[in-house]
Design an enzyme around this catalytic site. Structure first.
Site, PDB file in Angstrom:
ATOM      1  N   SER A 194       0.814  -1.219   0.000  1.00 46.78           N
ATOM      2  CA  SER A 194       0.000   0.000   0.000  1.00 46.78           C
ATOM      3  C   SER A 194       0.847   1.269   0.000  1.00 46.78           C
ATOM      4  CB  SER A 194      -0.947   0.010   1.210  1.00 46.78           C
ATOM      5  OG  SER A 194      -1.961  -0.953   1.058  1.00 46.78           O
ATOM      6  N   HIS A 249      -1.323  -9.490  -1.034  1.00 46.31           N
ATOM      7  CA  HIS A 249      -1.727  -8.779  -2.240  1.00 46.31           C
ATOM      8  C   HIS A 249      -1.423  -9.625  -3.476  1.00 46.31           C
ATOM      9  CE1 HIS A 249      -0.692  -4.836   0.143  1.00 46.31           C
ATOM     10  NE2 HIS A 249      -1.693  -5.529   0.676  1.00 46.31           N
TER      11      HIS A 249
END
Length: 386
Positions: free
Chosen positions: A107, A348
């Site tokens: 992120s 992810h």
């Protein structure tokens, strides 16, 4: 044997990420693969093609559903019995999320790409891969006389919101990131993370320092209900806010408050709103958690869309920094609001993520492009230079 190694690798990865710090414990597995929605929310019924927006945006609202991929969205559509506010967006593209040093971004790098228009290394906040400071769209908007704001369901010092306001080599430097708020003139920020402003190793009380700068500071959003102008900071939790089942309509109230204050600036504004915990539900492989967070995020999308439809000069962009979980909707029932899902990983993935846009300049966001182009397109539409 390959499958066994793969599963072991996932387990080790989740353990390592989950044990780094309490700030990262949302990545601990809490697997749940079925969700049945008990409360369908109302969705705007509008044909945006018939709305006469201005040619150039005065304001931009960027909404980031952290970890939100296509199937996360379709889980929301299914759970809300076939409709989301997001379906009113007609300009749709995809962004490629790879970071400067990894096929799968985190992120921090993903947020920095969106905020600053530059690929960077995983873990880096508002700096390039060599550690050089990058100007964010928020900082550029501020330098050009616009009002600015950040809203998040995570700590406001967490990776995605931090990428718009801070410049640090590591996303885990929460206290240093908090101190960077003192170096800006951001008008409104609302999110968790109070402890990083007040319970610090250097003994500074950043809340007191912000008050000295003229900020109205609160730890309760309801207590700030009558504040409708000036500089406002609301630190709604010691660290992260609780998940959607416990925090109520915090994100909706925070977004409304930010719009109320920022829209009073005659020169325009930039606002980033993050639905942080879609990512967390996917990290946990928890369909109920992630889908509930998508629904919460969509209520905010509806409110911002309503503002833009009335305002006619606000560009609304909805996207993600990456996809989380390799999530797939594998079954369900739209009539019952029931979702069944599966996951490839607890981390992810490298998948493209969708970009939705409505308002002046929305057509710019069609196609497939690098995540850095979201920044470049916003910069172009504002008419600013770096």
């Amino acid at each position: 044997m390959i499958a066994s190694k793969y599963l072991i690798g996932i387990g080790i990865g989740v353990f390592l990420f989950g044990s780094v710090k309490a700030q990262e414990n949302y990545k601990d597995k809490d697997t749940e693969l079925v969700f049945k929605n008990k409360q369908v929310h109302e969705v705007l019924q509008v044909n945006v093609d018939e709305v006469k927006f201005k040619k150039k945006p005065k304001n931009i609202v960027l909404l980031i559903g952290d970890g939100m991929g296509v199937d996360h969205i379709f889980a929301g559509i299914t759970a809300n019995k076939g409709q989301l506010n997001l379906q009113n967006f007609k300009s749709i593209g995809f962004s490629k999320t790879q970071s400067a040093d990894d096929y799968v971004t985190d992120s921090a790098a993903g947020g920095t790409a969106l905020a600053c228009g530059k690929k960077t290394s995983n873990g880096s906040i508002g700096v390039d891969e060599n550690g050089n400071t990058l100007k964010s769209i928020l900082e550029i908007a501020d330098a050009n006389g616009l009002a600015t704001g950040l809203v998040s369901t995570s700590a406001i010092t967490h990776a995605t919101p931090a990428s718009f306001i801070a410049h640090q080599p590591k996303r885990s430097m929460y206290e240093e990131i908090a101190a960077d708020f003192l170096k800006t003139d951001i008008d409104v920020f609302i999110g968790g993370g109070n402890s990083f402003f007040t319970d610090r190793k250097d003994k500074r009380n950043l809340v007191s320092e912000l008050k000295e700068k003229g900020y109205q500071m609160y730890t309760d959003l309801d207590a700030a209900a009558n504040v409708n102008e000036g500089h406002l900071g609301v630190l709604t939790a010691p660290e992260h806010n609780p998940e959607y089942t416990q925090r109520g309509d915090m994100l909706l109230k925070a977004s409304d408050k930010a719009l109320e204050i920022l829209s009073k600036d005659k020169d325009g504004f930039f606002l980033m709103i993050e639905g942080s915990q879609i990512d967390w539900g996917a990290h946990q492989n928890n369909v109920s958690f992630l889908t509930g967070e998508v629904l919460d995020f969509d209520t905010v999308i509806g409110e911002v869309l309503k503002f833009a439809l009335e305002d006619k000069e606000t560009l609304v962009i909805v996207t993600a920094d990456h996809e989380t979980g390799g999530f797939a909707v594998v079954g369900g029932d739209i009539n019952k609001g029931k979702v069944e899902g599966g996951f490839v990983t607890g981390h992810h993935t490298g998948c493209m993520v969708p970009v939705f846009a409505v308002g002046p300049g929305a057509s710019e966001f069609g196609g497939i492009y690098e995540n850095t182009e979201v920044f470049n397109k916003m910069l172009k539409l504002y008419g600013f230079t770096k």
